[in-house]
Write an enzyme that holds these catalytic residues in place. Sequence first.
Site, PDB file in Angstrom:
ATOM      1  N   TYR A 140      -1.475  -0.455  -3.231  1.00 35.57           N
ATOM      2  CA  TYR A 140      -0.406  -0.072  -2.305  1.00 35.57           C
ATOM      3  C   TYR A 140      -0.969  -0.018  -0.892  1.00 35.57           C
ATOM      4  CZ  TYR A 140       4.245   1.334  -1.119  1.00 35.57           C
ATOM      5  OH  TYR A 140       5.496   1.330  -0.583  1.00 35.57           O
ATOM      6  N   LYS A 211       5.276  -0.230  -5.766  1.00 35.94           N
ATOM      7  CA  LYS A 211       5.891   1.077  -6.014  1.00 35.94           C
ATOM      8  C   LYS A 211       6.057   1.340  -7.508  1.00 35.94           C
ATOM      9  CE  LYS A 211       7.253   3.025  -1.970  1.00 35.94           C
ATOM     10  NZ  LYS A 211       7.236   4.430  -1.579  1.00 35.94           N
ATOM     11  N   ASP A 283      12.296   0.525   1.976  1.00 38.41           N
ATOM     12  CA  ASP A 283      11.982  -0.251   3.182  1.00 38.41           C
ATOM     13  C   ASP A 283      13.187  -1.019   3.733  1.00 38.41           C
ATOM     14  OD1 ASP A 283       9.450   0.719   3.310  1.00 38.41           O
ATOM     15  OD2 ASP A 283       8.464  -1.028   2.468  1.00 38.41           O
ATOM     16  N   ASP A 306      12.005   6.279   1.704  1.00 44.71           N
ATOM     17  CA  ASP A 306      11.605   6.362   3.113  1.00 44.71           C
ATOM     18  C   ASP A 306      12.227   7.576   3.794  1.00 44.71           C
ATOM     19  OD1 ASP A 306      10.190   3.766   3.139  1.00 44.71           O
ATOM     20  OD2 ASP A 306      12.192   2.976   2.799  1.00 44.71           O
ATOM     21  N   ASN A 454       1.733   4.585   8.685  1.00 51.82           N
ATOM     22  CA  ASN A 454       0.995   3.582   7.921  1.00 51.82           C
ATOM     23  C   ASN A 454       1.130   2.218   8.581  1.00 51.82           C
ATOM     24  OD1 ASN A 454       0.094   5.170   5.665  1.00 51.82           O
ATOM     25  ND2 ASN A 454       2.213   5.251   4.971  1.00 51.82           N
TER      26      ASN A 454
END
Length: 608
Positions: A140, A211, A283, A306, A454
Site C-alpha cells: 500500500y 485496500k 479515492d 477518505d 501521503n
Amino acid sequence: IFFFVGVQHKMFSMRQSSRRAMKAAMRPIATSAYFDMQKDDTGKKYMEVSVNGVAALRLPQVNKGAAFTLEERKALHLSGLLPPTVKTMEQQVERCYGAYSQIPTNIEKYQYLRHLQERNEHLYYAFLAAHLAEVMPVIYTPTVGEACRKYSYMFNFPRGLSFSVDNISNADQIVGEYHLQDIRMIVVTDSSAILGIGDQGYGGMGIPIGKLALYTAAGGVSPFQTCPITLDVGTGREDLLSDPMYLGVKMGRLTGEAYMAMMDKFVQAVQRNWPKAIIQWEDFSKDVAFEVLHRYRDVVSSFNDDIQGTGAVTMAGVIAACKKTNQKLSDQMIVISGAGAGGAGVAWVLREGMIREGLTPEQARARVMVLDSTGLLYEGRHKMEAYKNDSAQTAELAKSFAPDGGVPNLLQTIKGSKATCLIGLGGITGQFTEEIIKAVAANCEIPIILPLSNPNANVEAFPEDIVKWTDNRALIACGSPFDDVPLPDGGAVPIGQGNNAFVFPGLGAGAVCVGATRITDNMVMEGGYAVAEYCCEHWPELKRLYPPVSEMRIVGKEVAKRVALQAVKDGVATISDQSDEAVIAAVEESFWEPVYPTVVPRKFGSVL
C-alpha cells in the site's frame, strides 16, 4: 452523515432493487463457480473444487503449489505436475521471503507480491501475516502510488471488475458471471483522486486491490468474498489519453447526470447480485465524494474511507494523545490544514467526539478550525464549496484573526485560536515550517502535531524537524511510515503511523460479520475509539499515538468486535443472535486465517 448535497435524487428504482436484494440475500450462495468452502461433521473447513490438473494449479484460490499433499495430488490429478517433495506453508513463506529480500526496489517487490497473489492466494496472505510491518509500505502507501502511475506498463494479471461506458449497460450480467459469487466487501474507485497524486485514470485499480489485501490481512475478511472494482469514467489527463500503452477508456471524464447514471447502474447491479455486499467508496475527488456518499448510503451499505476512515483514525491519534496527557478531546483547540474529503471527515469526527464529551455543536465547531488553499473557512467567505459550510467559523472570529480584513492564513489561525493540535491533510510538502510548529508549541506544554499527508514526499513536516523545533515536547504521528527519531542520549522518539488501515479493515469486517444494512456514524466513531483504547492499554508510553503496524491484525479484530456490537445497538445488524457473546463469537469465527484447507474434488451430484 453530516454532509448534504443540495440536489434532488430520483432513488425509487434503487430502493426497489434494495428490497429485491433483501429477499435474494436469504438464498445460500456458493463461494465460487469453481470451488466452495464446506465444513465436515466436526466443524473443520475444507474446500470442494470442480477443477483438477493444471486448472487447479492456475486458480490462485485453490493452488497450494508444493504444499498439496500426496492424497490431494492423486485426487486432483496433480501427480507428476509438481515437485515430488511436499512442503509446508511455513517453508513456502520462508522461500518467498528469501526471494523477496533479494529484490532491490519497492516497486519490484510490489510486483513480486502481486504475482504471488495471483499464483497462490493462501500463501500470499500467510506471507503478509508473517511480515506485515515490513510489507505494508510495499503493498500500500507509498509504493502503491507508483504502481498506479505505472499500471498500464506493469499490467500482468486482471483482478476484480472494470466498468466503463462501453460495458456499464451489461453490469448485471458482468457481476452475475463473476467467478466469486458470495461477495461481501467491495472497494471501488473512479480514480479521480488517488492518494496525493490525483487522477490516474484506469491505473487507479491498484488502490482497490491494495485496500482489499488489507481487509484480509488486517481485518480477517475472506479474500474469496471481496472484489476490487474500477469505474473507468475517463480521465482528464492528456498524457494518459495520448499514451499508446494506456489501458483505460480514451475519453474525457464523465460529469453530472451521465456520471451519476453510470454510478446508479453499478449500484443496482451490486444490489441485485451481491445483496450482502458492503461498498467502500475510495479515492473519489472531493467534487463527487460527498455526493456519492450522500446519494447511496441509505440505499446500499457503504462508506467512504477518505472521509470517514480518515476521520476515525485521526481522532484515534488525538484521543490517545489526550488520554496520555490526562486531557479531554474537548480541551483541545485544533487546526486542520486541508479541506478536501479527508479534512472534512476529520473535522466532523473531532466535532462529534467533542459533542460526546458535553460540548454543544456550536462550541465544538469553534474548537476545530479548517483551512483550504485560500485560508480559514468562515461564513460568507467567497470561493467556498457547499460541503465546507459545516466547518466554517463565524465571520467575527475570522476577522479577529486577521484584522486587516483578509482571509486568515495558517499562522494567523494558529496564533489567533491558540491552537494546541495541528493536523496536516493538504498534501503541501514542507507547509509546517519552523515558524508554524513553534507557534503551536508556544500555546501549550505538549503540542500534538500530525502531518498526515501521503505519500512521504507530501508530508507537511519531517518528524525529526518537529522534534528539534519543539525541544522534543510534541506528540507526533504521520500518515506514512517514518523511522523513529534518534535522540542524543541514545533513546528514540516513536513516530506512529496514522494509517486508515487501523480502522477500515475492522469497520468492514464487523459490518460484514453482522450483516449490517447500513454503516452508521456511530460505527465509524467506535472504530476510532477502539484503536485509541488499544494503543493506550498496550502501548502506554507517552510519545506513541498509534500501535505498531505489526499489530494491525490484532487491532483489526478488536475494531471489528466493537463495530459489530455498535451495529447491533444501532439496529442495523441482521445476525440472528444479537447477544454480545454471540456477536463476539461470530467475529472470532468469521476471522479468516491464511491456512491451507484440505482440498477435495466436488462430490458427484453436488452443485457449486
